[in-house]
Design an enzyme around this catalytic site. Structure first.
Site, PDB file in Angstrom:
ATOM      1  N   SER A 116       5.334  -4.165  -1.173  1.00  0.00           N
ATOM      2  CA  SER A 116       4.468  -3.522  -2.180  1.00  0.00           C
ATOM      3  C   SER A 116       4.870  -2.053  -2.350  1.00  0.00           C
ATOM      4  CB  SER A 116       3.003  -3.565  -1.743  1.00  0.00           C
ATOM      5  OG  SER A 116       2.412  -4.780  -2.119  1.00  0.00           O
ATOM      6  N   HIS A 132      -5.686   9.783   4.938  1.00  0.00           N
ATOM      7  CA  HIS A 132      -4.745  10.711   5.584  1.00  0.00           C
ATOM      8  C   HIS A 132      -3.429  10.717   4.827  1.00  0.00           C
ATOM      9  CE1 HIS A 132      -3.273   6.945   7.225  1.00  0.00           C
ATOM     10  NE2 HIS A 132      -2.192   7.571   7.644  1.00  0.00           N
ATOM     11  N   LYS A 178      -4.116   1.744  -0.142  1.00  0.00           N
ATOM     12  CA  LYS A 178      -3.380   0.523  -0.475  1.00  0.00           C
ATOM     13  C   LYS A 178      -3.981  -0.664   0.241  1.00  0.00           C
ATOM     14  CE  LYS A 178       0.258  -1.328  -2.430  1.00  0.00           C
ATOM     15  NZ  LYS A 178      -0.634  -2.365  -2.967  1.00  0.00           N
ATOM     16  N   LYS A 201      -9.105  -2.152   0.969  1.00  0.00           N
ATOM     17  CA  LYS A 201      -9.180  -3.594   0.695  1.00  0.00           C
ATOM     18  C   LYS A 201     -10.341  -3.826  -0.242  1.00  0.00           C
ATOM     19  CE  LYS A 201      -7.220  -6.876   2.834  1.00  0.00           C
ATOM     20  NZ  LYS A 201      -5.832  -7.054   2.932  1.00  0.00           N
TER      21      LYS A 201
HETATM   22  N1  GLU Z   1      -2.973  -8.254   1.137  1.00  0.00           N
HETATM   23  C1  GLU Z   1      -1.782  -7.945   1.847  1.00  0.00           C
HETATM   24  C2  GLU Z   1      -2.122  -7.481   3.253  1.00  0.00           C
HETATM   25  O1  GLU Z   1      -3.152  -7.775   3.789  1.00  0.00           O
HETATM   26  C3  GLU Z   1      -0.876  -7.005   1.085  1.00  0.00           C
HETATM   27  C4  GLU Z   1      -1.450  -5.665   0.778  1.00  0.00           C
HETATM   28  C5  GLU Z   1      -0.593  -4.812  -0.157  1.00  0.00           C
HETATM   29  O2  GLU Z   1       0.498  -5.237  -0.496  1.00  0.00           O
HETATM   30  O3  GLU Z   1      -1.072  -3.760  -0.541  1.00  0.00           O
HETATM   31  O4  GLU Z   1      -1.319  -6.867   3.920  1.00  0.00           O
END
Ligand code: GLU
Length: 476
Positions: free
Chosen positions: A367, A68, A73, A109
Site C-alpha cells: 500500500s 507520530h 493508514k 482502521k
Molecule cells: N488491511 C490491511 C492490514 O490489516 C492493509 C492495510 C493497508 O494497506 O493500509 O494490514
C-alpha cells in the site's frame, strides 16, 4: 468458523496486554508509553441506507490510533463483528505493524457493521459512498491525512468507489488518487497489491524457517520445501498465501472455511487454483475430489501439520483449542487470531508464533508503494526499465566479445531484463519482510527479558515510535 472464545480480554485489551508485556522491557517513561498505547481519535458514525424501500441505520467507525507519522493508514472492514473495541485494536496493530516494516504512517482502521453478503452491489456502493462522505466531512480521509485500504469484507471494488467519491468532493487536488490504496491497477492501483499480504506471509515464514538453530529446536528441517501447511480462510490473504506456499514446494494439506474444512489424506497437498475453482462452482470447499471433509471447520486448526496459517478473523486460537494444536509454527496471517491465554499455552508447548504485527505487514507495505506511485504519478519501472536493459545488454555483449563465448538466448534474456512494476514491488516487499524479520529475530535473541517473537516485534515497534516522539520534541 471461530473457536470458543473464552478469553478474559476483549480484542483491544489483548493488544494492550501485548503492548504492556513488551513496554515493561523498554526504558521509556510512563508518559511516553501511555501516549504510544492510547488511541488518539475515533469517530463513530450512524447513517441511513435505503434497502428495498426501507431505511436501515448503519453503525460505522474510523479510528486513528497514532499521528507520530502521517498520514494514518489502515483498512476498512465490512463485518457484523465490527465495533469500537475491534476498530481500535486493529488501528493499534496498524501503528506497530507500520513501525516494524518502516512504513512511515500512523495506524488507523475503519469498519462498517454489516454482512456485505446480505447487500446487493448497488446497495454496497451507496453504503461505501455514504461512509466516505462522512469521512470527508470529518476530515478523516485524504492522501496526507488518512488513507484507507481493503480489509476483511472489502476489496479493490470498494476502494474505487471511495476514490471516486473523494475525487468528486476534491476537484483539482493533484494527489487525490493517494487518498486510498488497494485500488484496481486501472484506477492508479499497483501491480502486486492484491497478493501482497499473502506473499508477505510467505516471505516471513521463509525467513523464519531458514534459521537452522530455531528449526532444530522445533524438530523441523530448514526451508519451505515439503512443509505441511494448514490454512484457515480462503479469502484474499489465505488464498494467495496457500498458492504461493504451494508454488514453492510446500504441501497445503488442510483448508478451512465457513462451510467446513477439508484435508488431504495423501499428504501431497491440494492444487489451490483447482480448489478455488471448485468453490466458485459449487459454493463450497467441501467434496473437493480426493479430499476428506471435516464437518466442524474449527477442527482443522488441530490437524497434524508443520505450519498453521490462520488467515481469516481474530480470536480463533483460544485457551480451549491451544492444547490440541499440533502445528510447530503458527503463522498469523490474520489480525489477532491468537488470544493471550492461547499464546501462553502455545509458547509453553514450544510452538513458534509468528505474530500478525509482523507477518501480515506485506499488505500495508505494498500500500505504501502504491501511495508513493500515486504521489509521483508514474508507474515504477516506467522511466528505468529500457535503460537498465540497455546497460545490461552492453555488459553481456562485452563479456561475450571478451570471452568468445555466447550465452543461450533464455540466459541472455533473463540477465538483460529490466525491472517491471511487479518485479520492483515484489523485490521491495521481499527486502522489507526479510529486513524486519532480522530485526525482530535479533531482538528475540538478545534483548533483555524478551522470550518470544511477538514481544520482540512489539519492542521493535515501541522503540521506533518512541524515537519519533522524542526526535519531534514531543517527549524529552
Ligand atoms: N488491511 C490491511 C492490514 O490489516 C492493509 C492495510 C493497508 O494497506 O493500509 O494490514
Amino acid at each position: 468458523m471461530s473457536g470458543t472464545n473464552n478469553s478474559k480480554f476483549t480484542f483491544n485489551q489483548s493488544v494492550q496486554y501485548y503492548f504492556d508485556k513488551a513496554s515493561a522491557l523498554t526504558e521509556h517513561s510512563e508518559g511516553l508509553l501511555s501516549q504510544i498505547k492510547a488511541c488518539n481519535s475515533v469517530i463513530r458514525m450512524r447513517f441511513p441506507v435505503k434497502v428495498k424501500g426501507e431505511y436501515h441505520t448503519l453503525e460505522a467507525y474510523r479510528a486513528q490510533h497514532s499521528h507520530h507519522k502521517t498520514p494514518c493508514k489502515g483498512g476498512i472492514r465490512y463485518s457484523e463483528g465490527v465495533d469500537q473495541d475491534e476498530v481500535i485494536a486493529l488501528a493499534s496493530l496498524m501503528t506497530y505493524k507500520c513501525a516494524i516494516v518502516d512504513v512511515p504512517f500512523g495506524g488507523a482502521k475503519g469498519g462498517i457493521k454489516i454482512n456485505p453478503k446480505k447487500y446487493t452491489t448497488g446497495q454496497l456502493q451507496r453504503i461505501t459512498r455514504r461512509y466516505t462522505t462522512e469521512l470527508i466531512k470529518k476530515n478523516f480521509i485524504g492522501p496526507a491525512i488518512d488513507v484507507p485500504a481493503p480489509d476483511y469484507g472489502t476489496g479493490a471494488r470498494e476502494m474505487s468507489w471511495i476514490l471516486d467519491t473523494f475525487v468528486t468532493f476534491n476537484p483539482g487536488m493533484i494527489d487525490a488518487y493517494g487518498c486510498v490504496t488497494g485500488k484496481p491497477v486501472t484506477q492508479s492501483g499497483i501491480r502486486g497489491r492484491v497478493e501482497a499480504t499473502g506473499r508477505g506471509v510467505f516471505f516471513g515464514v521463509r525467513e523464519a524457517v531458514s534459521v537452522a538453530e530455531d528449526m532444530k529446536a522445533l524438530g523441523l528441517t530448514t526451508g519451505i520445501e515439503g512443509k505441511r501447511i494448514v490454512v484457515q480462510g480462503l479469502g484474499n490473504v489465505g488464498f494467495h498465501s496457500a498458492k504461493i506456499f504451494q508454488e514453492n514446494g510446500a504441501h497445503v494439506i488442510g483448508v478451512a472455511e465457513y462451510e467446513g474444512a477439508i484435508y488431504d489424506p495423501t499428504g501431497k497437498g491440494f492444487d489451490i487454483d483447482a480448489l478455488f475453482e471448485h468453490r466458485t462452482h459449487t459454493g463450497s470447499i467441501l467434496n473437493f475430489p480426493g479430499a476428506k471433509n471435516i464437518e466442524n471447520s474449527s477442527e482443522a486448526l488441530e490437524l497434524d501439520c508443520d505450519i498453521l496459517i490462520p488467515a481469516a478473523i481474530e480470536r480463533v486460537i483460544t485457551a480451549e483449542n491451544a492444547p490440541r494444536i499440533k502445528a510447530k509454527i503458527i503463522a498469523e496471517a490474520a489480525n489477532g487470531p491468537t488470544t493471550p491465554e492461547a499464546e501462553e499455552i502455545l509458547l509453553e508447548r514450544g510452538i513458534m508464533v509468528l505474530p500478525d504485527v509482523y507477518l501480515n505487514a506485506g499488505g500495508v507495505t505494498v500500500s505504501y508503494f502504491e501511495w508513493l506511485k500515486n504521489l509521483s504519478h508514474v508507474r515504477f519501472g516506467r522511466m528505468s526499465k529500457r535503460h537498465e536493459e540497455m546497460v545490461q545488454r552492453r555488459f553481456v555483449d562485452a563479456i561475450e566479445q571478451n570471452t568468445g563465448k555466447k550465452l543461450r538466448p533464455e540466459e541472455r534474456n533473463l540477465i538483460i531484463q529490466g525491472g517491471s512494476e511487479v518485479d520492483i514491488v515484489r523485490s521491495g516487499l521481499e527486502d522489507t519482510m526479510m529486513g524486519a524479520y532480522q530485526d525482530i529475530h535479533a531482538t528475540w535473541k538478545t534483548y533483555n527479558g524478551v522470550r518470544d517473537l511477538r514481544t520482540a516485534a512489539f519492542v521493535v515497534a515501541i522503540n521506533k515510535v518512541a524515537t519519533s516522539y522524542i526526535e519531534l520534541g514531543i517527549f524529552p
